[in-house]
Design a protein around this motif. Sequence first.
Motif, PDB file in Angstrom:
ATOM      1  N   VAL A 267       3.780   0.023  44.618  1.00 44.66           N
ATOM      2  CA  VAL A 267       2.516  -0.374  45.256  1.00 44.66           C
ATOM      3  C   VAL A 267       2.208   0.563  46.430  1.00 44.66           C
ATOM      4  O   VAL A 267       1.075   1.035  46.592  1.00 44.66           O
ATOM      5  N   ALA A 268       3.233   0.881  47.224  1.00 44.49           N
ATOM      6  CA  ALA A 268       3.036   1.785  48.365  1.00 44.49           C
ATOM      7  C   ALA A 268       2.564   3.153  47.884  1.00 44.49           C
ATOM      8  O   ALA A 268       1.626   3.743  48.432  1.00 44.49           O
ATOM      9  N   MET A 269       3.215   3.657  46.842  1.00 46.89           N
ATOM     10  CA  MET A 269       2.870   4.973  46.289  1.00 46.89           C
ATOM     11  C   MET A 269       1.445   4.967  45.735  1.00 46.89           C
ATOM     12  O   MET A 269       0.684   5.916  45.899  1.00 46.89           O
ATOM     13  N   ALA A 270       1.087   3.860  45.073  1.00 45.71           N
ATOM     14  CA  ALA A 270      -0.236   3.766  44.457  1.00 45.71           C
ATOM     15  C   ALA A 270      -1.340   3.739  45.516  1.00 45.71           C
ATOM     16  O   ALA A 270      -2.372   4.391  45.367  1.00 45.71           O
ATOM     17  N   TYR A 271      -1.101   2.995  46.586  1.00 45.20           N
ATOM     18  CA  TYR A 271      -2.170   2.786  47.569  1.00 45.20           C
ATOM     19  C   TYR A 271      -2.213   3.825  48.671  1.00 45.20           C
ATOM     20  O   TYR A 271      -3.252   4.036  49.278  1.00 45.20           O
ATOM     21  N   ASP A 272      -1.078   4.430  48.994  1.00 45.63           N
ATOM     22  CA  ASP A 272      -1.052   5.378  50.115  1.00 45.63           C
ATOM     23  C   ASP A 272      -0.814   6.780  49.579  1.00 45.63           C
ATOM     24  O   ASP A 272       0.313   7.142  49.222  1.00 45.63           O
ATOM     25  N   ARG A 273      -1.891   7.559  49.568  1.00 49.55           N
ATOM     26  CA  ARG A 273      -1.823   8.875  48.931  1.00 49.55           C
ATOM     27  C   ARG A 273      -1.029   9.883  49.748  1.00 49.55           C
ATOM     28  O   ARG A 273      -0.838  11.021  49.314  1.00 49.55           O
ATOM     29  N   ARG A 274      -0.534   9.488  50.908  1.00 54.11           N
ATOM     30  CA  ARG A 274       0.287  10.410  51.698  1.00 54.11           C
ATOM     31  C   ARG A 274       1.710  10.506  51.173  1.00 54.11           C
ATOM     32  O   ARG A 274       2.407  11.477  51.451  1.00 54.11           O
ATOM     33  N   ALA A 331       0.155  -2.379  34.040  1.00 56.39           N
ATOM     34  CA  ALA A 331       0.999  -1.560  34.919  1.00 56.39           C
ATOM     35  C   ALA A 331       0.732  -0.063  34.793  1.00 56.39           C
ATOM     36  O   ALA A 331       0.941   0.693  35.746  1.00 56.39           O
ATOM     37  N   HIS A 332       0.258   0.377  33.608  1.00 56.18           N
ATOM     38  CA  HIS A 332      -0.011   1.818  33.468  1.00 56.18           C
ATOM     39  C   HIS A 332      -1.055   2.266  34.478  1.00 56.18           C
ATOM     40  O   HIS A 332      -1.066   3.407  34.917  1.00 56.18           O
ATOM     41  N   GLU A 333      -1.935   1.335  34.865  1.00 57.16           N
ATOM     42  CA  GLU A 333      -2.985   1.717  35.806  1.00 57.16           C
ATOM     43  C   GLU A 333      -2.484   1.744  37.251  1.00 57.16           C
ATOM     44  O   GLU A 333      -3.015   2.475  38.087  1.00 57.16           O
ATOM     45  N   LEU A 334      -1.440   0.975  37.525  1.00 59.28           N
ATOM     46  CA  LEU A 334      -0.815   1.066  38.853  1.00 59.28           C
ATOM     47  C   LEU A 334      -0.135   2.433  38.984  1.00 59.28           C
ATOM     48  O   LEU A 334      -0.211   3.087  40.022  1.00 59.28           O
ATOM     49  N   ILE A 335       0.500   2.861  37.893  1.00 59.19           N
ATOM     50  CA  ILE A 335       1.122   4.189  37.892  1.00 59.19           C
ATOM     51  C   ILE A 335       0.038   5.266  38.001  1.00 59.19           C
ATOM     52  O   ILE A 335       0.181   6.239  38.743  1.00 59.19           O
ATOM     53  N   ALA A 336      -1.070   5.037  37.289  1.00 52.92           N
ATOM     54  CA  ALA A 336      -2.155   6.027  37.302  1.00 52.92           C
ATOM     55  C   ALA A 336      -2.728   6.203  38.713  1.00 52.92           C
ATOM     56  O   ALA A 336      -3.197   7.291  39.063  1.00 52.92           O
ATOM     57  N   LEU A 337      -2.686   5.140  39.523  1.00 50.43           N
ATOM     58  CA  LEU A 337      -3.188   5.262  40.895  1.00 50.43           C
ATOM     59  C   LEU A 337      -2.357   6.256  41.708  1.00 50.43           C
ATOM     60  O   LEU A 337      -2.798   6.752  42.733  1.00 50.43           O
ATOM     61  N   CYS A 338      -1.130   6.533  41.255  1.00 49.91           N
ATOM     62  CA  CYS A 338      -0.266   7.491  41.954  1.00 49.91           C
ATOM     63  C   CYS A 338      -0.631   8.939  41.612  1.00 49.91           C
ATOM     64  O   CYS A 338      -0.215   9.867  42.320  1.00 49.91           O
TER      65      CYS A 338
END
Length: 427
Positions: A267-274, A331-338
């Motif tokens: 979740v952190a990786m998906a939401y925080d692009r830093r 879940a594939h879309e949570l990964i895709a947000l990364c």
Amino acid sequence: MQAAEKDRQRMMDLLGIKDLRPGASASGKGPNPVNYDEAKADGDARLPDALKLEDGRQVTSAEMWWKARRPEIVELFDREVLGRVPAHVPAVTWKVVSTTRGVTGGVATITKTLDGHVENGGDPAITVDIDLKLTTPAAARGPVPVVLELAFSQQFLESIAHMIPEMAPGAAAKAGPTWQEQVLQRGWGYAEYIPTSVQPDSGAALTKGMIGLANQGRPRRPDDWGALRAWAWGASRCLDYFATDGAVDAKRVAIAGHSRYGKAALVAMAYDRRFAAAYISSSGEGGAKLYRHHFGEGIGNIAGVSEYHWMDGNFLKYDGPLTAADLPVDAHELIALCAPRPVFIGAGATKGDGWADARGMFLAEVAAGPVYRLLGRRGLGTSEYPPPGTALMTGDLGFRQHLDGHTPAPNWPTFLEFAGRYLQAPR
Ligand code: GCU
């Protein structure tokens, strides 16, 4: 448990949910025994198309992804699954509590113990102090990449040692160099952040911790953040601190977590692009595993009294009148947000870590591939499930099912090799 039960019932009433389906029983007994048979997992289930806008248009450019589709997916996870971080969250002030010198695995180190104090004028009865420790090589020639782990407290590891001996304190050290030693060997630093210092791991505590503080002690609304989102928020605050510490190369911070903290790290990786890279270990249901792949843990378990607080209130609907097939995302879309950043996903053998469903996570990575490719990167490079013990790491998504149980340890060397393509120590 009683307070959590009451809170969950309050949310169910708010949403008009009469009953929840029971979770899979890990023992294999009862009305809903856990499934470990791939033939019954519905692995071919239709997934929401990560590259189709809600109005039906196909996403054909990076610009359409960033401007239109990605925000849609974020909104769906915010509303239906993970909850929203409130618009106004009190500020965090970091303080170095102590600095000590030491030696780990033969490498001289400097360790800072840090305290991230959250401003609590809004509700002085609630105090939140983010617990973080940062260790960097003493001889570093400049700012170093850092691996930030969402770490279980010593207490927690001791309490589960009888159930999951492979996670017991000290268990990994018996098998070879610890992950911290491996990280130092590369000239990088490591940090350990205790997510429960931000939000206790209990539904009974949703009016406390960060979620309670931001809500002035009131109970949650259906789309208020759950613990995964709060734990991830805390990781982002750690990253804020790193950006102020000259010992850290804040553009090269990888995030790592195992099991429930694997979910939170994703979740952190998906939401925080830093965050520059991620090691997501045995995250399973609610993490990298497809909800639509019915194997191991299921939605009914996450909606259970001891886990529902990880998610937002609305998520309960999918274990009530609705089912996994009704989820507007998977879940594939949570990964895709990364994307396009590198993500390595691991798990253990089915015998020992089947609950986390390695194949369900592999399938999610395969389905995230088109987004990586649209952004000019490479996904897993195959849609064929590899034999256990085989690392897939030719692209920007990595995967390996190790041969042991519910532990991140055996995949650390593979992850570090994968991450080493992106993070380099100063020369
Ligand atoms: C339970 C839970 C999992 C979770 C795990 C852990 O097994 O069902 O979802 O990942 O605990 O955090 O160890």
